[in-house]
Enzyme design. Sequence first.
Site, PDB file in Angstrom:
ATOM      1  N   SER A  45       0.808  -1.220   0.000  1.00 17.83           N
ATOM      2  CA  SER A  45       0.000   0.000   0.000  1.00 17.83           C
ATOM      3  C   SER A  45       0.840   1.268   0.000  1.00 17.83           C
ATOM      4  CB  SER A  45      -0.958   0.003   1.194  1.00 17.83           C
ATOM      5  OG  SER A  45      -0.254  -0.009   2.419  1.00 17.83           O
ATOM      6  N   ASP A  46       1.875   1.334   0.859  1.00 23.08           N
ATOM      7  CA  ASP A  46       2.636   2.586   0.906  1.00 23.08           C
ATOM      8  C   ASP A  46       3.496   2.771  -0.335  1.00 23.08           C
ATOM      9  OD1 ASP A  46       4.301   0.528   1.708  1.00 23.08           O
ATOM     10  OD2 ASP A  46       4.991   1.499   3.544  1.00 23.08           O
ATOM     11  N   CYS A  47       4.026   1.682  -0.888  1.00 23.08           N
ATOM     12  CA  CYS A  47       4.760   1.787  -2.154  1.00 23.08           C
ATOM     13  C   CYS A  47       3.832   2.293  -3.258  1.00 23.08           C
ATOM     14  CB  CYS A  47       5.342   0.436  -2.554  1.00 23.08           C
ATOM     15  SG  CYS A  47       6.530  -0.237  -1.370  1.00 23.08           S
ATOM     16  N   GLU A  62       3.050   6.117  -2.614  1.00 25.11           N
ATOM     17  CA  GLU A  62       4.171   7.010  -2.933  1.00 25.11           C
ATOM     18  C   GLU A  62       4.397   7.083  -4.445  1.00 25.11           C
ATOM     19  OE1 GLU A  62       5.365   8.968  -0.781  1.00 25.11           O
ATOM     20  OE2 GLU A  62       4.551   8.026   1.023  1.00 25.11           O
TER      21      GLU A  62
END
Length: 761
Positions: free
Chosen positions: A483-485, A488
Amino acid sequence: MWRLMTAKGGNDPYLYSTNNFIGRQTWEFDPDYGTPAERAEVEEARLHFWNNRYQVKPSSDVLWRMQFLKEKNFKQIIPQVKVEDGEEITYEAATTTLRRAVHYFSALQADDGHWPAENAGPLFFLPPLVMCLYITGHLNTVFPAEHRIEILRYIYCHQNDDGGWGLHIEGHSTMFCTALSYICMRILGEGRDGGENNACARARKWILDHGSVTAIPSWGKTWLSILGLFDWSGSNPMPPEFWILPPFLPMHPAKMWCYCRMVYMPMSYLYGKRFVGPITPLILQLREELYAQAYDEINWRKVRHNCAKEDLYYPHPLIQDLMWDSLYIFTEPFLTRWPFNKLREKALQTTMKHIHYEDENSRYITIGCVEKVLCMLACWVEDPNGDYFKQHLARIPDYIWVAEDGMKMQSFGSQEWDTGFAIQALLASDLIDEIRPTLMKGHDFIKKSQVKENPSGDFKSMHRHISKGSWTFSDQDHGWQVSDCTAEALKCCLLFSRMPTEIVGDKMEDNQLFDAVNMLLSLQSKNGGLAAWEPAGSSEWLELLNPTEFFEDIVIEHEYVECTSSAIQAMVMFKKLYPGHRKKEIEVSITNAVQYLEDIQMPDGSWYGNWGVCFTYGTWFAMGGLTAAGKTYNNCQTLHKAVDFLIKSQRSDGGWGESYLSCPNKEYTPLEGNRSNLVHTSWAMMGLIHSRQAERDPTPLHRAAKLLINSQMESGDFPQQEITGVFMKNCMLHYAASRNIYPLWALAEYRKNVRLPSKSV
């Protein structure tokens, strides 16, 4: 000399890619590469690391940087700036330092647009690979002489003064990694008392002084059993029958965190087979060297629950030990005998079906290095001459990294993660006209790295979540959504979409952006937080069954402050550019995510960071999410407390510095001697800038900026300091690109958001 190759697949018939190997990183040894002066420079870097190995334990990742800077003919021509005590930082000084950092870092970009970097640090990654290749007879093929020299160099460089090895390169000595490192040295040809600085003799003494390998934790028991240095009856059960349980049961693998599931999948196969490698003369010698008593006299049943105190971070609850004992005493004896062994055969077939599915959907990279070696060995056990095993062999180079401290095994690479932040840092610099080719290549890499499809076939029956529209931690071939990859990378694409195409290339198609948003929304929990890989929601009590002794919170998926904050920032940016797309859902998502961040703030105003050290990292992320959603210092008590935390933890030299011990201890711990770390300083600076600290009192920002400016090296690089990454509370990870990305980014935000005097005025 060693040389880094990027985006290369070669002509290996067992190697295939979804996007022509974009982002792939492999090392090769070329005996004819490099001049005598360059080789001398490499040797100097190795010697420097060795002489300073107890002061700075992560590598400076020198080898590929030397190579790239030479290939680009980079020379730093912008004069260096220093800020004297009592001197104001001018706009020109900030700009000069920033330009030097931007030009240096741009020269380190690979041709395919990503930034290579070491992503390693745990000392249990590499030895199992050496063991697996020894068992399968491929050691000398995969690791010829030059490789073996570098592997041994790495082991020697990270041996602690007491003779042992830590769980990671900065950790205290543990039985797990000391035993694995000792075995690895012996397999690679060192004698029982051999190795640099008597490495083997010192290691063996540490092992025997701490109870011998009967006290190795469960993962060690598994690997030693596979190698023939332990008896399987000394391990707790890992029944493959878990894979044929009804899915509605709470302990079904589908309910597990993906990494836990993927590790114990091949482990359970090897356990179910009771596989043991060839008993060679070396194995017989090791049986004598690793124990304080005769191997044949060990009561294996009694050592099942043994674990050295140095390794014990998560003591098993009584209920867990009772469960293992019940399986050991009542279940396993039946499942290994007729007619119940038919059930075991079915379970083993089902488990292997899942192994093949995961292998194929990751192009034989697998989800990570621990799983990679176990899945590769399981494929060899099934068919030593089969294509499955050969395809695994072809992907080993994807995991290998070489630096001045030797050859190590990476987690699996942080190409996309590092590049997403690198691009945002460079865009924040406002030096667009000076780095147009860099930005265009970076944009191209991000576009080509998005996962375009879900896992193959009926992926839900294989316990997989959607991946279409996501970005991975490494490259597209890896295939595992994060999710964070994703958030970003989505931010990068949205920022690029507002820029002229002649500078950054064509923008990403709208549908691909929508797919990314869909993936992010699918990972949000009822409490507002976002999970990392798959939806969270399994019962918390399952963590009581955590079978490892050195990790915490690994059984089920959880929500994370970093993933939640990244998603908020991406959603807010997306909503401004696409106000009509899933408007209500996105608004609710942002509101709930903000509430989650406010709910999990610590009493001192910080947030616990899950992937970086630690409270400084978590607080930077949380503040970024809150301010993106419109929260301010004046209208949000949560943000007010966060600012107070950062101001109070600033060091006397203007920086911030937090010990990695904050992560396992879950309590803010400053670095020894109250020294600062430039990466931590950058995170804290950006958190304060998010909160508009410059409007209240810019002094803390000026002090921090002075430290960054004065710490910049002649080349435009920044010095490598302490390790800054972490996973599962207790294991550290070295992100070698962080020392460039975050100081650059912090200075860019400082120059853009803080009023500075100009020499020309």
